[in-house]
Enzyme design. Structure first.
Site, mmCIF file in Angstrom:
data_model
loop_
_atom_site.group_PDB
_atom_site.id
_atom_site.type_symbol
_atom_site.label_atom_id
_atom_site.label_comp_id
_atom_site.label_asym_id
_atom_site.label_seq_id
_atom_site.Cartn_x
_atom_site.Cartn_y
_atom_site.Cartn_z
ATOM 1 N N THR A 1 -8.309 6.721 -2.782
ATOM 2 C CA THR A 1 -9.590 6.149 -3.118
ATOM 3 C C THR A 1 -10.691 7.342 -2.942
ATOM 4 O O THR A 1 -11.695 7.360 -3.480
ATOM 5 C CB THR A 1 -10.069 5.281 -2.084
ATOM 6 O OG1 THR A 1 -9.590 5.511 -0.887
ATOM 7 C CG2 THR A 1 -9.485 3.876 -2.633
ATOM 8 N N LYS B 1 -8.618 13.981 3.671
ATOM 9 C CA LYS B 1 -7.757 12.859 3.907
ATOM 10 C C LYS B 1 -6.742 13.145 5.251
ATOM 11 O O LYS B 1 -6.919 14.154 5.870
ATOM 12 C CB LYS B 1 -6.918 12.678 2.505
ATOM 13 C CG LYS B 1 -6.136 14.121 2.587
ATOM 14 C CD LYS B 1 -5.480 13.971 0.857
ATOM 15 C CE LYS B 1 -6.150 14.035 -0.289
ATOM 16 N NZ LYS B 1 -6.110 13.248 -1.141
ATOM 17 N N ARG B 2 -6.145 11.981 5.388
ATOM 18 C CA ARG B 2 -5.290 12.290 6.747
ATOM 19 C C ARG B 2 -4.239 13.282 6.299
ATOM 20 O O ARG B 2 -3.932 13.509 5.227
ATOM 21 C CB ARG B 2 -4.483 10.765 6.863
ATOM 22 C CG ARG B 2 -5.333 9.711 7.370
ATOM 23 C CD ARG B 2 -5.875 10.101 8.864
ATOM 24 N NE ARG B 2 -4.776 10.078 10.089
ATOM 25 C CZ ARG B 2 -4.534 9.120 10.600
ATOM 26 N NH1 ARG B 2 -5.354 8.069 10.823
ATOM 27 N NH2 ARG B 2 -3.566 9.520 11.608
ATOM 28 N N LYS C 1 0.768 14.458 1.353
ATOM 29 C CA LYS C 1 -0.413 14.703 0.801
ATOM 30 C C LYS C 1 -0.644 16.288 0.440
ATOM 31 O O LYS C 1 -1.539 16.688 -0.280
ATOM 32 C CB LYS C 1 -1.599 14.357 1.626
ATOM 33 C CG LYS C 1 -1.564 12.789 1.696
ATOM 34 C CD LYS C 1 -2.651 12.309 2.798
ATOM 35 C CE LYS C 1 -2.655 10.969 2.842
ATOM 36 N NZ LYS C 1 -3.385 10.172 1.777
ATOM 37 N N HIS D 1 0.787 -1.425 -0.032
ATOM 38 C CA HIS D 1 0.060 -0.022 0.093
ATOM 39 C C HIS D 1 0.838 1.405 -0.062
ATOM 40 O O HIS D 1 0.420 2.306 0.165
ATOM 41 C CB HIS D 1 -1.044 -0.103 1.219
ATOM 42 C CG HIS D 1 -2.155 -0.858 1.096
ATOM 43 N ND1 HIS D 1 -3.192 -0.481 0.572
ATOM 44 C CD2 HIS D 1 -2.335 -2.120 1.427
ATOM 45 C CE1 HIS D 1 -4.381 -1.265 0.392
ATOM 46 N NE2 HIS D 1 -3.714 -2.375 1.067
ATOM 47 N N LYS E 1 -14.364 8.655 -4.903
ATOM 48 C CA LYS E 1 -15.548 8.977 -4.426
ATOM 49 C C LYS E 1 -15.990 10.378 -5.105
ATOM 50 O O LYS E 1 -17.178 10.639 -5.197
ATOM 51 C CB LYS E 1 -15.397 8.968 -2.821
ATOM 52 C CG LYS E 1 -15.254 7.529 -2.435
ATOM 53 C CD LYS E 1 -14.544 7.529 -0.913
ATOM 54 C CE LYS E 1 -14.220 6.133 -0.485
ATOM 55 N NZ LYS E 1 -13.562 5.936 0.597
#
Length: 856
Positions: A677, A569-570, A575, A378, A681
């Protein structure tokens, strides 16, 4: 009170929400009242909203039971190959509405509650999220369970029943504060404890090597108590099982030992054993090598493998007397999927069971092990890779260390034979990392002990083969595959966005819910004015609803005509929430400079949790809240720019925010986000994406057309080139005046006037040791955001791009992902056949002749 549905609304909602037949509604009301009375022991005078939720949950659960028993009975009779998805995380969210959707009970329950004077949405809001995950990896496991059931696979999710899931996040004076998530406080109506399947799990002790093999002795025993949760497929009458283990001390715990008269203390010390399943580690993409975590990993693996082998032995077609003993058939009947390296101990544990307990030869056992196990990677971030210290291993799991050493010895022999004299390759590929302290590389163990290794998006799988696992790919290229992630359209469209699902179903029917590729048919409607209008109208309704939710929560007036620009998101440096911050500041400065220009209004929302020990991530949250304090109170800005930090982002908040989004921010440095993911969405729910060519964004652009996403920034090879050349943040700082202004404002206390140097660490990081090269993508990101603003001013053209995006979503159904796992890794064939519905009058016709240990 929700108003009764008009005839038009009823007709509209019937297709995706199921029929509200009179008999159905009457029966639901009767069962609701029965549960209120007999299960909850309340009457309508003293019942609370929570009582009503539990009564409804139990009523809906009743509709699962017959199907659940029948499904497991069906598997027992047919003896199919079974797949065991082992994960330390299952981020399930709420269960009630998802169950009603999959059983086509939503309208009937809504009507029943309405007739009883209750509001179903209010009752749904009483349910706690099952927050047994951190983010993408745990939510993926939950989507996979939904798809495996909907595709008729004999599948089991195995994990840990954490007493405390991911912490609840509070924002206090701009800072994240964690509080414990006591999600089981009021009980969980969806689980069933199964004490009859309790399993012993051993720790510590030592090994004895004798003539009849190896014994693991003087070990401490902890019991694993299983709790089963039903997993219904979409309208196919199949109900699979998620089995989560809870740790329990045995009755004799600490008492039979050398405890002189310490009876009270011995009983109190039972907590030590039971702490194994107490709390989820709150780290995303970060390895914390703690003994308790290794205990959790072995605990789930040991209990699960005992269950797998018990079920293999008794599942001989049509008979319970003769146990199956030929383990060479195990890979024909069992597939084990390891969700990251967290359950990697399954490999040495399966070897221990086969060699030490079942007395197979090493070679036979190893062949069985490899053909049974498969590993999903992952992440490529080095800090996330699990590398357990050998001395911790030796202490906790002495026999497993011996087995890992033997696996490694044989593994290195094969390499030495194939690449004679290449000692550097031996060192790189060893399961044991020598150096300061010896460590076991769990990813290497997983690759060697599995027949298939997959990444979770094409670009990620390519990076694995080219870099992180290059040596392994060269030696065994046949092992490496890609399985691009997906999301379940049941939860992430039908359930969270019924308005959009309905507008789609009116055009192309409702079969797309089980076959998402059918959304391609919407390309025919891209110039259909009525469809464009309907899609835009649904988005506007979702925005209004979310705006109401936000105003209740944050006391900020939201402009519902502004662009809802969302990054959830985290919180992690890779990110690049900081890149988003720099755009916000730049946009703020531009509006301040020319306040009379026609600016596209935006409401920027950023949400996500920071790992409690991740200082930089917590500072990023503090920066976002500080920027919000300045921007939201500037009279010149007005309602043209608002910044909101979405507190306590979780599955249930995602279900509200995502349908309301106009713009989805997917802006990780190319090569760092394995898949993502959330990106899928947003795409499915009618938002446009601004993103880098990273993770599944690449494939989203491929499916929808690159013109229909806002792609910017470095590609992977640009990042590589910049690494070779050397990334120097100051060059960008000095060359780009707006970037310099923004950084100077952060550094100079413009956003923290009471503590001018509050953000000096962030600025120092960005200027001197930013692994994720925020400044390198700043200029292109700002330009790309200008294109976003321009298009948003043309609602019709914007919505056309939205339609192309929705039409390109088919690939990103977890049904497609799971069908590929099934065919290409597990050797199983998915089916859309339905099981016959149980005749509700004879739901209890359990086969009494069977021995009492049932097929579950």
């Amino acid at each position: 009170m929700s108003k009764p549905l008009s005839d038009h609304d009823r007709k509209k909602q019937i297709s995706v929400r199921g029929l509200a037949g009179v008999e159905n509604v009457t029966e639901l009301k009767q069962n609701f009242n029965r549960h209120l009375h007999f299960t909850l022991v309340k009457d309508r005078n003293v019942a609370t909203k929570r009582d009503y939720y539990f009564a409804l949950a139990n009523t809906v659960r009743d509709h699962l039971i017959g199907r659940w028993i029948r499904t497991q009975q069906h598997y027992y009779e047919k003896d199919p190959k079974r797949v065991y998805y082992i994960s330390l995380e299952f981020y399930m969210g709420r269960t009630l509405q998802n169950t009603m959707v999959n059983l086509a009970l939503e309208n009937a329950c809504d009507e029943a509650m309405y007739q009883l004077g209750l509001d179903m949405e209010e009752l749904e809001d009483m349910e706690e999220d099952a927050g047994l995950g951190n983010g993408g990896l745990g939510r993926l496991a939950a989507c996979f369970l939904d798809s495996m059931a909907s595709l008729g696979l004999a599948a089991y999710g195995y994990g840990i029943r954490y007493e405390f899931g991911i912490f609840n996040q509070k924002i206090v004076n701009g800072w994240q504060v964690e509080e414990a998530d006591d999600w089981l406080r009021y009980g969980n109506p969806w689980e069933k404890a199964r004490p009859e399947y309790m399993r012993p799990v051993r720790f510590y002790g030592r090994t004895e090597h004798g003539p009849d093999g190896v014994k693991w002795v003087d070990a401490q025993v902890v019991l694993a108590l299983p709790y089963d949760t039903p997993v219904p497929g979409y309208r196919n009458n199949i109900v699979n099982t998620m089995r989560l283990w809870s740790a329990k001390a045995p009755c004799e715990f600490n008492l039979k030992d050398f405890n002189v008269g310490g009876y009270i203390q011995a009983v109190l010390d039972r907590n030590l054993a039971e702490n194994i399943s107490r709390v989820l580690y709150p780290n995303d993409n970060f390895f914390e090598g703690k003994e308790l975590r290794l205990k959790q990993e072995y605990f789930v693996v040991s209990a699960t493998l005992q269950d797998i082998i018990r079920r293999f032995k008794v599942s001989k077609f049509g008979s319970r007397e003769i146990a199956r003993t030929d383990f060479s058939k195990l890979p024909d009947k069992v597939a084990i999927q390891l969700n990251d390296t967290h359950p990697a101990m399954a490999i040495p544990e399966l070897m221990r069971v086969l060699v030490d307990e079942e007395k197979l030869s090493w070679d036979k056992a190893w062949d069985i092990c490899v053909r049974t196990c498969a590993y999903t990677n992952h992440t490529v971030l080095p800090e996330a890779l699990e590398r357990w210290p050998v001395d911790l291993f030796a202490h906790l799991l002495p026999r497993h260390l011996e087995i890992v050493y033997e696996i490694n010895r044989r593994h290195l022999e094969v390499i030495a034979a194939k690449y004679p004299g290449d000692n550097d390759r031996l060192r790189r590929m060893s399961l044991i990392e020598e150096g300061g302290q010896k460590r076991i590389n769990m990813a290497h163990l997983c690759i060697v002990g599995s027949h298939a290794v997959n990444g979770v998006a094409q670009i990620h799988s390519d990076i694995l083969k080219a870099t992180v696992f290059k040596d392994f790919y060269e030696m065994e290229p046949h092992k490496f595959q890609n399985k691009t992630n997906g999301i379940t359209p049941r939860r992430w469209l039908v359930m969270c966005n019924p308005g959009l699902a309905e507008v789609i179903a009116e055009r192309i029917g409702e079969d797309f819910i089980r076959d998402l590729d059918q959304l391609q048919a919407l390309r025919e409607y891209v110039n259909d004015d009525a469809f464009i209008r309907d899609v835009a109208k649904v988005k506007q309704e979702n925005k209004l609803k979310f705006a109401v939710h936000l105003e209740e929560h944050y006391k900020v007036k939201i402009n519902p005509n502004s662009m809802f620009d969302i990054q959830v998101k985290r919180i992690h440096e890779y990110k690049r929430q900081l890149l988003n911050c720099l755009h916000i500041i730049t946009y703020f400065n531009r509006i301040k400079k020319e306040p009379n220009k026609q600016w596209t209004p935006r409401t920027v929302m950023i949400g996500g949790k920071a790992a409690p020990g991740y200082h930089t991530a917590k500072m990023i949250i503090r920066l976002i809240t500080a920027i919000g304090d300045v921007v939201n109170n500037d009279p010149v800005i007005g309602d043209r720019l608002k910044v909101i930090f979405l507190e306590n982002y979780r599955v249930t908040l995602a279900e509200k925010a995502i349908p309301a989004a106009d713009l989805s921010e997917q802006i990780s440095t190319a090569g760092t986000e394995a898949s993502g993911t959330g990106n899928m969405k947003f795409m499915l729910n009618g938002a446009l994406t601004i993103g880098t060519m990273d993770g599944a964004n690449v494939e989203m652009a491929e499916e929808a057309g690159e013109d229909n996403l806002f792609i910017f920034g470095m590609r992977v090879d640009d990042v590589d080139k910049l690494d070779m050349k050397g990334y120097h943040a100051e060059e960008y700082y000095n060359r780009l005046p707006e970037l310099k202004q923004a950084i100077d404002q952060i550094a100079g206390g413009f956003f923290s006037p009471k503590q001018p140097d509050l953000f000096k660490e962030i600025v120092n990081m960005l200027m001197h040791h930013d692994r994720f090269k925020v400044f390198a993508d700043y200029e292109d990101y700002i330009k790309c955001q200008e294109k976003v603003n321009a298009l948003y001013k043309n609602p019709k053209e914007w919505t056309k791009k939205v339609i192309y995006n929705i039409a390109g979503c088919g690939k990103f159904s977890s049904d497609r992902t799971i069908a590929q796992y099934a065919r290409e890794i597990w050797g199983m064939e998915p089916t859309l056949e339905k099981l016959p519905a149980p005749d509700d009058k004879t739901e209890c016709n359990c086969n009494i002749k069977r021995e009492k240990k049932g097929p579950l």
